[in-house]
Write a protein that holds these residues in place. Structure first.
Motif, PDB file in Angstrom:
ATOM      1  N   MET A   1       0.843  -1.195   0.000  1.00  0.00           N
ATOM      2  CA  MET A   1       0.000   0.000   0.000  1.00  0.00           C
ATOM      3  C   MET A   1       0.873   1.238   0.000  1.00  0.00           C
ATOM      4  O   MET A   1       1.767   1.378   0.826  1.00  0.00           O
ATOM      5  CB  MET A   1      -0.907  -0.033   1.221  1.00  0.00           C
ATOM      6  N   ASP A   2       0.618   2.133  -0.895  1.00  0.00           N
ATOM      7  CA  ASP A   2       1.368   3.386  -1.017  1.00  0.00           C
ATOM      8  C   ASP A   2       0.887   4.364   0.050  1.00  0.00           C
ATOM      9  O   ASP A   2      -0.315   4.607   0.185  1.00  0.00           O
ATOM     10  CB  ASP A   2       1.158   3.961  -2.423  1.00  0.00           C
ATOM     11  N   ILE A   3       1.820   4.908   0.821  1.00  0.00           N
ATOM     12  CA  ILE A   3       1.453   5.822   1.910  1.00  0.00           C
ATOM     13  C   ILE A   3       0.773   7.094   1.382  1.00  0.00           C
ATOM     14  O   ILE A   3      -0.035   7.694   2.059  1.00  0.00           O
ATOM     15  CB  ILE A   3       2.667   6.152   2.802  1.00  0.00           C
ATOM     16  N   LEU A   4       1.091   7.492   0.172  1.00  0.00           N
ATOM     17  CA  LEU A   4       0.474   8.681  -0.412  1.00  0.00           C
ATOM     18  C   LEU A   4      -0.583   8.319  -1.451  1.00  0.00           C
ATOM     19  O   LEU A   4      -0.810   9.049  -2.398  1.00  0.00           O
ATOM     20  CB  LEU A   4       1.542   9.582  -1.036  1.00  0.00           C
ATOM     21  N   LYS A   6      -4.261   7.721  -3.125  1.00  0.00           N
ATOM     22  CA  LYS A   6      -5.440   8.584  -3.172  1.00  0.00           C
ATOM     23  C   LYS A   6      -6.358   8.290  -1.987  1.00  0.00           C
ATOM     24  O   LYS A   6      -6.902   9.213  -1.380  1.00  0.00           O
ATOM     25  CB  LYS A   6      -6.176   8.407  -4.490  1.00  0.00           C
ATOM     26  N   GLU A   7      -6.498   7.018  -1.632  1.00  0.00           N
ATOM     27  CA  GLU A   7      -7.362   6.649  -0.506  1.00  0.00           C
ATOM     28  C   GLU A   7      -6.832   7.226   0.809  1.00  0.00           C
ATOM     29  O   GLU A   7      -7.590   7.717   1.642  1.00  0.00           O
ATOM     30  CB  GLU A   7      -7.488   5.115  -0.391  1.00  0.00           C
ATOM     31  N   THR A   8      -5.514   7.154   0.989  1.00  0.00           N
ATOM     32  CA  THR A   8      -4.902   7.690   2.204  1.00  0.00           C
ATOM     33  C   THR A   8      -5.100   9.196   2.286  1.00  0.00           C
ATOM     34  O   THR A   8      -5.488   9.727   3.330  1.00  0.00           O
ATOM     35  CB  THR A   8      -3.394   7.357   2.253  1.00  0.00           C
ATOM     36  N   LEU A   9      -4.855   9.889   1.193  1.00  0.00           N
ATOM     37  CA  LEU A   9      -5.032  11.340   1.171  1.00  0.00           C
ATOM     38  C   LEU A   9      -6.494  11.720   1.367  1.00  0.00           C
ATOM     39  O   LEU A   9      -6.802  12.695   2.063  1.00  0.00           O
ATOM     40  CB  LEU A   9      -4.478  11.922  -0.126  1.00  0.00           C
ATOM     41  N   ASP A  10      -7.410  10.967   0.766  1.00  0.00           N
ATOM     42  CA  ASP A  10      -8.835  11.241   0.947  1.00  0.00           C
ATOM     43  C   ASP A  10      -9.246  11.047   2.405  1.00  0.00           C
ATOM     44  O   ASP A  10      -9.990  11.861   2.958  1.00  0.00           O
ATOM     45  CB  ASP A  10      -9.682  10.341   0.031  1.00  0.00           C
ATOM     46  N   SER A  11      -8.739   9.999   3.050  1.00  0.00           N
ATOM     47  CA  SER A  11      -9.048   9.739   4.466  1.00  0.00           C
ATOM     48  C   SER A  11      -8.505  10.864   5.349  1.00  0.00           C
ATOM     49  O   SER A  11      -9.180  11.318   6.272  1.00  0.00           O
ATOM     50  CB  SER A  11      -8.450   8.404   4.918  1.00  0.00           C
TER      51      SER A  11
END
Length: 177
Positions: A1-4, A6-11
């Motif tokens: 899982m990429d730390i940056l 889209k899902e992480t940034l959206d969360s």
């Protein structure tokens, strides 16, 4: 899982929008703690200000309340540090690192005496050394009015610059992404 991802940034954005009303209070507290000699190394105010600028540009935070919180937190932290220096001068002089280097306090006092307000003003832009200069300004019995004037002007410029750096950084990121 990429730390940056889209899902992480959206969360993260959803979290920040949910608790955005607390941001000015948190920024105020962080800047206040960064200004005091005993807590300065716990917080990185510059990083937080740039991050707040990014969130302002993204529409998550409001500019004026964040600006005022940062400005007032920095000024109050510096004032507390100045007062600790004025009242805790003997404590500081008896610290091992100062006591074992007798010329250290003499050089610091000479710097405050020679450069005074300019030393306080410029130290605001010099990272961790700022907290020692504001402490020593109090310890060397600098007059409060010039100290507060230099701190306020330098803090005003730094807050404006770092918030706008974050805002501009996000604009450039979106433009060249």
């Amino acid at each position: 899982m990429d730390i940056l991802s889209k899902e992480t940034l959206d969360s993260l954005t959803v979290f920040m929008r949910t608790y955005a009303a607390w941001a000015p209070l948190m920024l105020f507290g962080i800047m206040l703690c960064e200004g005091v000699i005993l807590t300065t190394f716990i917080f990185s105010g510059s990083v937080m200000i740039v991050a707040a600028g990014v969130l302002i540009q993204a529409g998550v935070l409001e500019y004026t309340s964040c600006f005022l919180a940062i400005f007032l937190g920095f000024c109050l932290g510096d004032w507390i540090n100045f007062e600790i220096g004025r009242r805790g001068e003997h404590w500081f002089r008896n610290l091992g690192m100062v006591k074992n280097r007798p010329g250290l306090m003499l050089r610091a006092e000479r710097m405050i005496t020679q450069y005074g307000v300019a030393a306080v003003f410029l130290s605001r832009f010099m990272g961790p050394s700022r907290v020692f200069v504001t402490f020593l300004a109090g310890s060397c019995h600098m007059r409060p009015q010039p100290f507060h004037a230099a701190t306020a002007l330098a803090t005003l410029l730094l807050t404006f610059g770092l918030l706008n750096a974050g805002m501009t950084g996000l604009q450039l990121w979106e433009k060249f992404r």
